[in-house]
Design a protein around this motif. Structure first.
Motif, PDB file in Angstrom:
ATOM      1  N   UNK A   1     -43.682  38.037  44.036  1.00  0.00           N
ATOM      2  CA  UNK A   1     -45.022  37.716  43.554  1.00  0.00           C
ATOM      3  C   UNK A   1     -45.948  37.395  44.729  1.00  0.00           C
ATOM      4  N   UNK A   2     -47.211  37.751  44.577  1.00  0.00           N
ATOM      5  CA  UNK A   2     -48.227  37.463  45.579  1.00  0.00           C
ATOM      6  C   UNK A   2     -49.029  36.252  45.115  1.00  0.00           C
ATOM      7  N   UNK A   3     -49.137  35.253  45.955  1.00  0.00           N
ATOM      8  CA  UNK A   3     -49.951  34.074  45.666  1.00  0.00           C
ATOM      9  C   UNK A   3     -51.270  34.214  46.411  1.00  0.00           C
ATOM     10  N   UNK A   4     -52.371  34.181  45.670  1.00  0.00           N
ATOM     11  CA  UNK A   4     -53.696  34.278  46.275  1.00  0.00           C
ATOM     12  C   UNK A   4     -54.358  32.904  46.195  1.00  0.00           C
ATOM     13  N   UNK A   5     -54.620  32.321  47.332  1.00  0.00           N
ATOM     14  CA  UNK A   5     -55.365  31.066  47.390  1.00  0.00           C
ATOM     15  C   UNK A   5     -56.837  31.428  47.318  1.00  0.00           C
ATOM     16  N   UNK A   6     -57.451  31.147  46.170  1.00  0.00           N
ATOM     17  CA  UNK A   6     -58.770  31.697  45.892  1.00  0.00           C
ATOM     18  C   UNK A   6     -59.892  30.677  45.867  1.00  0.00           C
ATOM     19  N   UNK A   7     -60.808  30.901  44.901  1.00  0.00           N
ATOM     20  CA  UNK A   7     -62.007  30.089  44.826  1.00  0.00           C
ATOM     21  C   UNK A   7     -63.211  30.773  45.435  1.00  0.00           C
ATOM     22  N   UNK A   8     -63.047  32.028  45.836  1.00  0.00           N
ATOM     23  CA  UNK A   8     -64.136  32.810  46.430  1.00  0.00           C
ATOM     24  C   UNK A   8     -64.264  34.136  45.692  1.00  0.00           C
ATOM     25  N   UNK A   9     -65.358  34.837  45.964  1.00  0.00           N
ATOM     26  CA  UNK A   9     -65.539  36.175  45.407  1.00  0.00           C
ATOM     27  C   UNK A   9     -64.408  37.094  45.847  1.00  0.00           C
ATOM     28  N   UNK A  10     -64.011  36.966  47.117  1.00  0.00           N
ATOM     29  CA  UNK A  10     -62.937  37.804  47.635  1.00  0.00           C
ATOM     30  C   UNK A  10     -61.633  37.563  46.887  1.00  0.00           C
ATOM     31  N   UNK A  11     -61.334  36.306  46.591  1.00  0.00           N
ATOM     32  CA  UNK A  11     -60.106  35.994  45.861  1.00  0.00           C
ATOM     33  C   UNK A  11     -60.093  36.607  44.475  1.00  0.00           C
ATOM     34  N   UNK A  19     -54.278  43.271  39.644  1.00  0.00           N
ATOM     35  CA  UNK A  19     -53.986  43.401  38.208  1.00  0.00           C
ATOM     36  C   UNK A  19     -54.087  44.858  37.768  1.00  0.00           C
ATOM     37  N   UNK A  20     -55.141  45.526  38.226  1.00  0.00           N
ATOM     38  CA  UNK A  20     -55.347  46.925  37.831  1.00  0.00           C
ATOM     39  C   UNK A  20     -54.214  47.813  38.330  1.00  0.00           C
ATOM     40  N   UNK A  21     -53.622  47.444  39.444  1.00  0.00           N
ATOM     41  CA  UNK A  21     -52.531  48.235  40.010  1.00  0.00           C
ATOM     42  C   UNK A  21     -51.157  47.780  39.524  1.00  0.00           C
ATOM     43  N   UNK A  22     -51.145  46.775  38.666  1.00  0.00           N
ATOM     44  CA  UNK A  22     -49.878  46.305  38.125  1.00  0.00           C
ATOM     45  C   UNK A  22     -49.037  45.535  39.121  1.00  0.00           C
ATOM     46  N   UNK A  23     -49.664  44.936  40.119  1.00  0.00           N
ATOM     47  CA  UNK A  23     -48.956  44.162  41.139  1.00  0.00           C
ATOM     48  C   UNK A  23     -48.992  42.692  40.736  1.00  0.00           C
ATOM     49  N   UNK A  24     -47.837  42.082  40.606  1.00  0.00           N
ATOM     50  CA  UNK A  24     -47.742  40.698  40.156  1.00  0.00           C
ATOM     51  C   UNK A  24     -48.435  39.756  41.130  1.00  0.00           C
ATOM     52  N   UNK A  25     -49.327  38.911  40.593  1.00  0.00           N
ATOM     53  CA  UNK A  25     -50.060  37.985  41.441  1.00  0.00           C
ATOM     54  C   UNK A  25     -50.465  36.746  40.659  1.00  0.00           C
ATOM     55  N   UNK A  26     -50.752  35.694  41.381  1.00  0.00           N
ATOM     56  CA  UNK A  26     -51.220  34.444  40.801  1.00  0.00           C
ATOM     57  C   UNK A  26     -52.327  33.908  41.684  1.00  0.00           C
ATOM     58  N   UNK A  27     -53.495  33.633  41.080  1.00  0.00           N
ATOM     59  CA  UNK A  27     -54.595  33.047  41.839  1.00  0.00           C
ATOM     60  C   UNK A  27     -54.542  31.537  41.700  1.00  0.00           C
ATOM     61  N   UNK A  28     -54.602  30.826  42.797  1.00  0.00           N
ATOM     62  CA  UNK A  28     -54.582  29.371  42.787  1.00  0.00           C
ATOM     63  C   UNK A  28     -55.948  28.837  43.179  1.00  0.00           C
ATOM     64  N   UNK A  29     -56.476  27.923  42.360  1.00  0.00           N
ATOM     65  CA  UNK A  29     -57.769  27.289  42.620  1.00  0.00           C
ATOM     66  C   UNK A  29     -57.562  25.799  42.837  1.00  0.00           C
ATOM     67  N   UNK A  30     -58.345  25.220  43.741  1.00  0.00           N
ATOM     68  CA  UNK A  30     -58.185  23.798  44.043  1.00  0.00           C
ATOM     69  C   UNK A  30     -58.605  22.910  42.881  1.00  0.00           C
ATOM     70  N   UNK A  31     -59.516  23.416  42.036  1.00  0.00           N
ATOM     71  CA  UNK A  31     -59.960  22.625  40.888  1.00  0.00           C
ATOM     72  C   UNK A  31     -61.159  21.754  41.176  1.00  0.00           C
ATOM     73  N   UNK A  32     -61.859  21.996  42.294  1.00  0.00           N
ATOM     74  CA  UNK A  32     -63.028  21.179  42.644  1.00  0.00           C
ATOM     75  C   UNK A  32     -64.306  21.666  41.981  1.00  0.00           C
ATOM     76  N   UNK A  33     -64.288  22.905  41.471  1.00  0.00           N
ATOM     77  CA  UNK A  33     -65.483  23.492  40.864  1.00  0.00           C
ATOM     78  C   UNK A  33     -65.311  23.562  39.355  1.00  0.00           C
ATOM     79  N   UNK A  41     -54.270  35.666  35.794  1.00  0.00           N
ATOM     80  CA  UNK A  41     -53.229  34.674  36.047  1.00  0.00           C
ATOM     81  C   UNK A  41     -53.746  33.649  37.048  1.00  0.00           C
ATOM     82  N   UNK A  42     -53.920  32.410  36.582  1.00  0.00           N
ATOM     83  CA  UNK A  42     -54.546  31.374  37.406  1.00  0.00           C
ATOM     84  C   UNK A  42     -53.809  30.052  37.257  1.00  0.00           C
ATOM     85  N   UNK A  43     -53.654  29.322  38.361  1.00  0.00           N
ATOM     86  CA  UNK A  43     -53.237  27.934  38.322  1.00  0.00           C
ATOM     87  C   UNK A  43     -54.342  27.115  38.967  1.00  0.00           C
ATOM     88  N   UNK A  44     -54.568  25.923  38.445  1.00  0.00           N
ATOM     89  CA  UNK A  44     -55.641  25.071  38.950  1.00  0.00           C
ATOM     90  C   UNK A  44     -55.048  23.744  39.406  1.00  0.00           C
TER      91      UNK A  44
END
Length: 244
Positions: A1-11, A19-33, A41-44
């Motif tokens: 699995x790919x973990x993406x540390x996000x919170x930006x447009x790029x993330x 997702x469109x390519x069917x590659x397993x991933x999880x976006x992680x957000x700090x939860x400040x916004x 797929x998101x964790x906060x």
């Protein structure tokens, strides 16, 4: 699995493309916004420092971490480098180009801290300041700029009230040239304090500052940790991740 540390447009863009390519991933957000834009797929919430992130990488069998956080999110970037090194996990960073090559960059005052930025504005004698450093650092400029008119623009309000002479504008980019021109004229801005965030969404203020002959005080980015593969954009990250 790919973990993406996000919170930006790029993330968000990267996770949507994975997702469109069917590659397993999880976006992680700090939860400040509040009310963040989400992908499938998101964790906060935080991980609990580098040690907590290391446990997460191991438990979830993460194969690659993509740090797509804000260029000034130095804490999570540092923790990601430590955790990935300990876990033997590949670490990539989507590092959008800054504004060092902007046509007017040589006219700006480049500084390394918020204290230095405030001192520079005082030394310049600026009296009407547009402050765009994010809510977490807005109050770092008090009391140094308490006697000046400061228009503090942020996506969300700071954690405490502003000084009496200051004004708060809640706004989220992208910002247009026309809108920035109105703002500079309405508030008679003679100085801009901002971060070298890069990108197009907030770049209009730099052109308008030049048009208005306003001083620009630019905070340099923190240096990235060693061992991080730096990529300029989402396309470069996606190409590398698609290779496996």
């Amino acid at each position: 699995m790919i973990l993406v540390l996000g919170g930006t447009t790029e993330g968000r863009e990267l996770c949507a493309a994975l997702d469109r390519r069917g590659i397993s991933n999880l976006q992680s957000l700090a939860g400040r916004t509040s009310n963040p834009l989400l992908t499938a797929s998101v964790r906060v919430g935080g991980f609990g420092g580098a040690e907590g992130l290391l446990r997460f990488l191991t438990e979830r069998r993460v194969t690659t971490v993509v740090d797509a956080t804000h260029p000034f999110a130095a804490g999570i970037t540092r923790n990601a480098a430590l955790a990935c090194a300990a876990a033997g996990v590949r670490l990539l960073r989507v590092d959008r180009p800054g504004w060092a090559k902007h046509p007017h960059a040589d006219r700006w005052a480049w500084v390394d801290s918020h204290a230095a930025a405030a001192s520079t504005v005082v030394a310049l004698g600026s009296r009407r300041v547009l402050l765009t450093v994010g809510r977490q650092h807005t109050l770092d400029y008090s009391p140094a700029l308490d006697d000046r008119y400061v228009l503090a623009r942020a996506a969300e309000p700071p954690s405490a009230p502003l000084p009496p002479a200051w004004r708060l504008e809640l706004a989220r980019g992208p910002f247009s040239l026309a809108g920035e021109r109105r703002l500079f004229a309405e508030h008679q801005i003679d100085s801009l304090i901002t971060k070298d965030s890069g990108g197009d969404a907030t770049a209009a203020k730099l052109r308008v500052a030049d048009e208005a002959n306003a001083a620009v005080v630019m905070l340099r980015r923190p240096a990235p940790p060693e061992g991080v593969v730096l990529l300029p954009d989402v396309a470069a990250a996606l190409a590398l991740l698609s290779e496996g």
